[in-house]
Design an enzyme around this catalytic site. Structure first.
Site, short mmCIF file in Angstrom:
data_model
loop_
_atom_site.label_atom_id
_atom_site.label_comp_id
_atom_site.label_asym_id
_atom_site.label_seq_id
_atom_site.Cartn_x
_atom_site.Cartn_y
_atom_site.Cartn_z
N ASP A 1 -3.62 4.17 -1.70
CA ASP A 1 -4.52 4.67 -0.65
C ASP A 1 -4.56 6.19 -0.71
O ASP A 1 -3.97 6.88 0.13
CB ASP A 1 -4.03 4.18 0.71
CG ASP A 1 -5.00 4.49 1.83
OD1 ASP A 1 -6.18 4.79 1.53
OD2 ASP A 1 -4.59 4.45 3.00
N LYS B 1 -7.51 8.05 -1.02
CA LYS B 1 -8.73 8.59 -0.41
C LYS B 1 -9.27 9.80 -1.18
O LYS B 1 -9.48 10.88 -0.63
CB LYS B 1 -8.51 8.94 1.06
CG LYS B 1 -8.13 7.75 1.93
CD LYS B 1 -8.01 8.15 3.39
CE LYS B 1 -7.64 6.96 4.26
NZ LYS B 1 -6.25 6.51 4.06
N ASP C 1 -13.55 14.78 -4.33
CA ASP C 1 -13.56 16.08 -5.00
C ASP C 1 -14.82 16.13 -5.85
O ASP C 1 -15.66 15.23 -5.77
CB ASP C 1 -12.29 16.25 -5.84
CG ASP C 1 -11.86 17.71 -5.95
OD1 ASP C 1 -12.71 18.55 -6.30
OD2 ASP C 1 -10.67 18.00 -5.69
N THR D 1 -10.28 4.15 10.83
CA THR D 1 -10.09 3.27 11.98
C THR D 1 -9.44 3.99 13.16
O THR D 1 -9.37 3.43 14.26
CB THR D 1 -9.23 2.05 11.61
OG1 THR D 1 -8.00 2.48 11.01
CG2 THR D 1 -9.98 1.14 10.65
N ARG E 1 3.20 -0.68 10.78
CA ARG E 1 4.29 -0.64 11.75
C ARG E 1 4.69 -1.99 12.35
O ARG E 1 5.88 -2.19 12.63
CB ARG E 1 3.94 0.37 12.84
CG ARG E 1 4.15 1.81 12.39
CD ARG E 1 3.44 2.82 13.26
NE ARG E 1 2.00 2.84 12.99
CZ ARG E 1 1.16 3.74 13.48
NH1 ARG E 1 1.61 4.69 14.29
NH2 ARG E 1 -0.11 3.72 13.18
N LYS F 1 0.85 -1.19 0.00
CA LYS F 1 0.00 0.00 0.00
C LYS F 1 0.88 1.24 0.00
O LYS F 1 1.84 1.34 0.78
CB LYS F 1 -0.91 0.03 1.23
CG LYS F 1 -1.83 1.25 1.27
CD LYS F 1 -2.68 1.28 2.53
CE LYS F 1 -1.96 1.80 3.74
NZ LYS F 1 -1.78 3.29 3.70
#
Length: 239
Positions: free
Chosen positions: A68, A70, A73, A123, A214, A41
Site C-alpha cells: 500500500d 499509494k 509522481d 476512507t 486494528r 498489507k
C-alpha cells in the site's frame, strides 16, 4: 451483489494491515496468526522500517502481500517504481487515481501477476474533508468520477469504502476488484475511519477483499479475532 473473484477462499479475502512499528512486531503477529491469514498489507509505517524486505520474506513463505504505497509522481518515476515492485512478487499495489500515474503503473505491471489498485478518496475523508481539499461535490461523487476514469484506463481494481462498493460494482463490472479498508466488526472502535462497515456488510455490498488492521492487530487474541472475521466473510459469501 457480484464478486469479481468468486473462487477466492474467505481466508484470502481478509487482508491484515501490518501497520506496525517494526519488523520484529510484525513477525510476531504473523506467527500468532499462523494459517488463519494468507494475505498481508504493508504500508508506510512498516515499509520505512524494513517492511519491504519483510514483504519478500512473506512472499517466499507462501503468503500474499499488498504493498500500500499509494504511488503518485511523474510518469517515468512511477513506471520505474512499479517495475521494482513487480520483482518482489507482490500481489497488489496502490497508486493514486490520477490518469498519468495510473497509465505509467499499468504499463510497468503488464504481463506480471501484480494488480494495480487505484485509490480514489481515502476512507478517512468525509464530505467536509473532500470540500476542504478543493474538490467539488461529495466524497461519493469523486469516488464515482475517479473510478470511471480508472476503469477507462484499464485499472485492475479500486480501493473504496464499503459505502461505495454497491455503487461501484456496476461501474467496474465483474472483472475488476473492489478492495475495502475501514472494516470494523460490530461494536469495534471506528478509530480515524469515517466511512466504515462490518465485514459482512462490505461483502454483501460487493467488496472482494477486506483490509482489517486494528480489530486484529490490537486484539488480545489476534488469531481468534481473525478467525471470527473470516467466518463472518464466509457466511456473507454464501448468501
Amino acid at each position: 451483489m457480484t464478486l469479481a473473484s468468486p473462487d477466492v477462499p474467505p481466508r484470502e479475502r481478509v487482508i491484515v494491515a501490518l501497520d506496525l512499528p517494526s519488523v520484529a512486531v510484525a513477525e510476531k503477529l504473523v506467527w500468532q496468526l499462523g494459517d488463519a491469514i494468507d494475505f498481508y498489507k504493508i504500508g508506510y509505517q512498516l515499509g520505512y522500517a524494513g517492511g519491504l524486505s519483510f514483504a519478500r520474506d512473506l512472499i517466499k513463505s507462501g503468503k500474499q502481500v499488498f504493498l500500500d504505497l499509494k504511488l503518485h509522481d511523474i510518469g517515468n518515476t512511477v513506471n520505474k517504481g512499479v517495475e521494482s515492485v513487480v520483482k518482489t512478487g507482490a500481489s497488489f499495489l496502490t497508486v493514486h487515481a490520477y490518469p498519468q500515474t495510473m497509465k505509467a503503473a499499468l504499463d510497468a505491471s503488464r504481463g506480471s501477476q501484480l494488480k494495480v489498485l487505484a485509490v480514489t478518496i481515502l476512507t478517512s475523508y468525509n464530505d467536509a474533508d473532500v470540500s476542504e481539499a478543493g474538490y467539488i461535490g461529495t466524497a461519493r461523487d469523486q469516488v464515482r468520477r475517479k473510478s470511471e476514469q480508472a476503469c477507462g484506463l484499464g485499472i485492475d481494481g479500486i480501493v473504496c469504502s464499503a459505502e461505495e462498493s454497491e455503487m461501484l460494482r456496476p461501474i467496474v463490472g465483474p472483472a475488476r476488484l473492489l478492495v475495502t479498508p475501514g472494516i470494523r466488526p460490530a461494536g469495534a472502535d471506528s478509530g480515524d475511519q469515517k466511512r466504515i462497515r462490518t465485514p459482512a456488510a462490505a461483502i454483501r455490498a460487493g467488496s472482494d477483499y477486506l483490509v482489517v488492521g486494528r480489530p486484529i492487530t490490537g486484539a488480545a487474541d489476534p488469531k481468534a479475532a481473525a478467525d471470527a472475521i473470516v467466518q463472518e466473510v464466509a457466511q456473507a459469501t454464501q448468501i
